[in-house]
Design a protein around this motif. Structure first.
Motif, PDB file in Angstrom:
ATOM      1  N   THR A 209       0.832  -1.207   0.000  1.00 34.05           N
ATOM      2  CA  THR A 209       0.000   0.000   0.000  1.00 34.05           C
ATOM      3  C   THR A 209       0.869   1.260   0.000  1.00 34.05           C
ATOM      4  O   THR A 209       0.566   2.235  -0.694  1.00 34.05           O
ATOM      5  N   ALA A 210       1.964   1.218   0.763  1.00 31.73           N
ATOM      6  CA  ALA A 210       2.863   2.378   0.802  1.00 31.73           C
ATOM      7  C   ALA A 210       3.442   2.671  -0.578  1.00 31.73           C
ATOM      8  O   ALA A 210       3.539   3.831  -0.985  1.00 31.73           O
ATOM      9  N   THR A 211       3.835   1.626  -1.300  1.00 36.70           N
ATOM     10  CA  THR A 211       4.387   1.842  -2.649  1.00 36.70           C
ATOM     11  C   THR A 211       3.325   2.355  -3.613  1.00 36.70           C
ATOM     12  O   THR A 211       3.633   3.111  -4.534  1.00 36.70           O
ATOM     13  N   GLN A 212       2.094   1.962  -3.390  1.00 41.30           N
ATOM     14  CA  GLN A 212       1.011   2.460  -4.243  1.00 41.30           C
ATOM     15  C   GLN A 212       0.743   3.935  -3.970  1.00 41.30           C
ATOM     16  O   GLN A 212       0.435   4.697  -4.892  1.00 41.30           O
ATOM     17  N   LEU A 213       0.869   4.317  -2.698  1.00 51.35           N
ATOM     18  CA  LEU A 213       0.650   5.721  -2.348  1.00 51.35           C
ATOM     19  C   LEU A 213       1.781   6.608  -2.840  1.00 51.35           C
ATOM     20  O   LEU A 213       1.554   7.745  -3.259  1.00 51.35           O
ATOM     21  N   ARG A 214       3.014   6.075  -2.775  1.00 50.48           N
ATOM     22  CA  ARG A 214       4.178   6.850  -3.223  1.00 50.48           C
ATOM     23  C   ARG A 214       5.035   5.985  -4.143  1.00 50.48           C
ATOM     24  O   ARG A 214       6.019   5.364  -3.714  1.00 50.48           O
ATOM     25  N   PRO A 215       4.672   5.932  -5.408  1.00 52.15           N
ATOM     26  CA  PRO A 215       5.351   5.028  -6.357  1.00 52.15           C
ATOM     27  C   PRO A 215       6.827   5.334  -6.558  1.00 52.15           C
ATOM     28  O   PRO A 215       7.555   4.475  -7.059  1.00 52.15           O
ATOM     29  N   ASN A 216       7.265   6.520  -6.197  1.00 51.55           N
ATOM     30  CA  ASN A 216       8.678   6.874  -6.394  1.00 51.55           C
ATOM     31  C   ASN A 216       9.475   6.877  -5.094  1.00 51.55           C
ATOM     32  O   ASN A 216      10.626   7.316  -5.081  1.00 51.55           O
ATOM     33  N   ASN A 217       8.885   6.375  -4.031  1.00 50.65           N
ATOM     34  CA  ASN A 217       9.578   6.364  -2.749  1.00 50.65           C
ATOM     35  C   ASN A 217      10.425   5.097  -2.631  1.00 50.65           C
ATOM     36  O   ASN A 217       9.897   3.986  -2.493  1.00 50.65           O
ATOM     37  N   ILE A 218      11.737   5.261  -2.656  1.00 48.65           N
ATOM     38  CA  ILE A 218      12.652   4.126  -2.638  1.00 48.65           C
ATOM     39  C   ILE A 218      12.586   3.385  -1.311  1.00 48.65           C
ATOM     40  O   ILE A 218      12.699   2.150  -1.266  1.00 48.65           O
ATOM     41  N   GLN A 243      12.999  -3.201  -9.947  1.00 47.09           N
ATOM     42  CA  GLN A 243      12.192  -1.984 -10.122  1.00 47.09           C
ATOM     43  C   GLN A 243      12.873  -0.792  -9.445  1.00 47.09           C
ATOM     44  O   GLN A 243      12.888   0.320  -9.986  1.00 47.09           O
ATOM     45  N   MET A 244      13.450  -1.043  -8.277  1.00 45.77           N
ATOM     46  CA  MET A 244      14.142   0.018  -7.565  1.00 45.77           C
ATOM     47  C   MET A 244      15.325   0.543  -8.370  1.00 45.77           C
ATOM     48  O   MET A 244      15.571   1.746  -8.428  1.00 45.77           O
ATOM     49  N   LEU A 245      16.062  -0.368  -8.983  1.00 44.44           N
ATOM     50  CA  LEU A 245      17.231   0.039  -9.767  1.00 44.44           C
ATOM     51  C   LEU A 245      16.820   0.851 -10.993  1.00 44.44           C
ATOM     52  O   LEU A 245      17.558   1.734 -11.433  1.00 44.44           O
ATOM     53  N   GLN A 246      15.635   0.543 -11.530  1.00 46.41           N
ATOM     54  CA  GLN A 246      15.137   1.347 -12.645  1.00 46.41           C
ATOM     55  C   GLN A 246      14.782   2.756 -12.189  1.00 46.41           C
ATOM     56  O   GLN A 246      15.016   3.732 -12.894  1.00 46.41           O
ATOM     57  N   LYS A 247      14.250   2.857 -10.967  1.00 43.92           N
ATOM     58  CA  LYS A 247      13.872   4.158 -10.443  1.00 43.92           C
ATOM     59  C   LYS A 247      15.084   4.966 -10.002  1.00 43.92           C
ATOM     60  O   LYS A 247      15.128   6.186 -10.142  1.00 43.92           O
ATOM     61  N   ASP A 248      16.086   4.280  -9.428  1.00 39.90           N
ATOM     62  CA  ASP A 248      17.291   4.964  -8.945  1.00 39.90           C
ATOM     63  C   ASP A 248      18.505   4.049  -9.124  1.00 39.90           C
ATOM     64  O   ASP A 248      18.848   3.271  -8.229  1.00 39.90           O
ATOM     65  N   PRO A 249      19.180   4.124 -10.267  1.00 38.93           N
ATOM     66  CA  PRO A 249      20.326   3.249 -10.535  1.00 38.93           C
ATOM     67  C   PRO A 249      21.501   3.466  -9.596  1.00 38.93           C
ATOM     68  O   PRO A 249      22.394   2.619  -9.508  1.00 38.93           O
ATOM     69  N   THR A 250      21.519   4.590  -8.877  1.00 36.94           N
ATOM     70  CA  THR A 250      22.650   4.876  -7.987  1.00 36.94           C
ATOM     71  C   THR A 250      22.482   4.238  -6.606  1.00 36.94           C
ATOM     72  O   THR A 250      23.421   4.231  -5.803  1.00 36.94           O
ATOM     73  N   PHE A 251      21.302   3.718  -6.321  1.00 39.35           N
ATOM     74  CA  PHE A 251      21.023   3.159  -4.995  1.00 39.35           C
ATOM     75  C   PHE A 251      21.563   1.733  -4.934  1.00 39.35           C
ATOM     76  O   PHE A 251      21.090   0.840  -5.646  1.00 39.35           O
TER      77      PHE A 251
END
Length: 334
Positions: A209-218, A243-251
């Motif tokens: 649910t948290a990811t649905q509320l904030r889709p860009n929150n790593i 999916q996380m790496l697609q959103k932020d490759p530096t993480f």
């Protein structure tokens, strides 16, 4: 915990313009708070608006600057005083004297506005920070007597219960906060973490649910992926890490965890080595990746290479005990 007194967004000002030889007409021009702040840096109402916007952005130092300036300019302004106290009490490096000063300002606001639920909960927060839970609950309950659906009162209750180790009441409080505000992201994260600590797979639903509320929150995605991993939903974990790496490759943590899964869940040391090396290329101080590479080479029987990786881990963290123990163990087998 953030407690905001005034909403932010956009202010509207009327700008008078000349139109040829005709009479002046008033036009409404929309300016953001940031634009108004630059244009009118000494306007107390705009300082307050901008300061509250900074609180929403978690930039407490800038909020403190705005609040302090507005308060100096108009000490009798309750909004300015509340902003100043709120920023003072929320900044990361707050001192005991900061909390006490904020408490004094909140008391002033509550005296002037006894039905101000935001100020009551803010005051309760200062007592909770001082370890005086009895007074904290008193002011929380005062706020709830005024508005039994006030979300932030339940959030503070949950935080206090959590600090006392009472997970049952903490979960109940956070759940009640969600009932008041079904889109309250932080409560889903809190509940997910509590259930995860209790080894309850229900945490996965809260993180989803948290990811649905904030889709860009790593943070939310990492919590979800790690929960999948913890409860042996390996395919889902791997997909979420990617999916996380697609959103932020530096993480780098997703890379490391993909390596961990390959090493310990799928018995694929070559793929694990690839992910650990990718991790270290982006973050050479990732000591767990150095250590796990050492384990891979130790398993292969390549003791000298394993020791070099363990030493790398100790280079970046001399207190990393498991690498030190591994070196001692291998030294005995020579």
């Amino acid at each position: 915990m953030r407690i905001l007194l005034f909403s932010t967004g956009f202010l509207f000002i009327l700008v008078t313009t000349a139109c040829g030889g005709n009479s002046n007409k008033q036009k409404q021009k929309e300016l953001s708070v940031d634009e108004l702040y630059k244009k009118y840096p000494d306007s107390v109402p705009i300082l307050i608006k901008h300061g509250n916007l900074m609180l929403e952005r978690y930039d407490y130092e800038k909020a403190l600057q705005d609040g302090a300036k507005a308060y100096r300019m108009q000490e009798s302004n309750i909004e300015a005083r509340f902003l100043y106290a709120n920023a003072l009490n929320n900044r990361a490096n707050r001192s005991t004297s900061d909390v006490m000063a904020a408490q004094g300002h909140f008391k002033f606001v509550v005296k002037k506005q006894p039905k101000n639920t935001q100020a009551l909960v803010a005051l309760a927060t200062t007592y909770a920070q001082q370890g005086d839970n009895e007074k904290a609950f008193y002011y929380i309950n005062e706020a709830l007597r005024i508005n039994k659906k006030y979300r932030d009162a339940y959030i503070l209750k949950g935080s206090i219960y959590l600090s006392l180790g009472n997970n049952k009441l903490a979960k109940s409080s956070y759940q009640t906060a969600i009932e008041q505000d079904p889109e309250f992201f932080a409560a889903y994260i809190k509940l997910g973490l509590i259930y995860q600590e209790e080894n309850d797979p229900l945490c996965i639903q809260y993180f989803i649910t948290a990811t649905q509320l904030r889709p860009n929150n790593i943070e939310a995605y990492y919590n979800l992926a790690y929960a999948y991993q913890q409860f042996d939903k390996i395919d889902e974990a791997q997909q979420t890490y990617r999916q996380m790496l697609q959103k932020d490759p530096t993480f780098t943590p997703p890379l490391f965890q993909l390596g961990w899964i390959k090493q310990f869940k799928q018995n694929d040391p070559d793929s694990a080595t690839y992910f650990y090396n990718e991790t270290l290329q982006k973050e050479p101080r990732y000591v767990e990746a150095w250590h796990n590479l050492g384990l891979i080479y130790e398993t292969k029987g390549e003791k000298y290479q394993a020791i070099q990786y363990y030493r790398k881990a100790l280079k970046y963290n001399p207190d990393f005990a498991i690498s030190e123990e591994a070196i001692k163990r291998l030294a005995k087998t020579k």
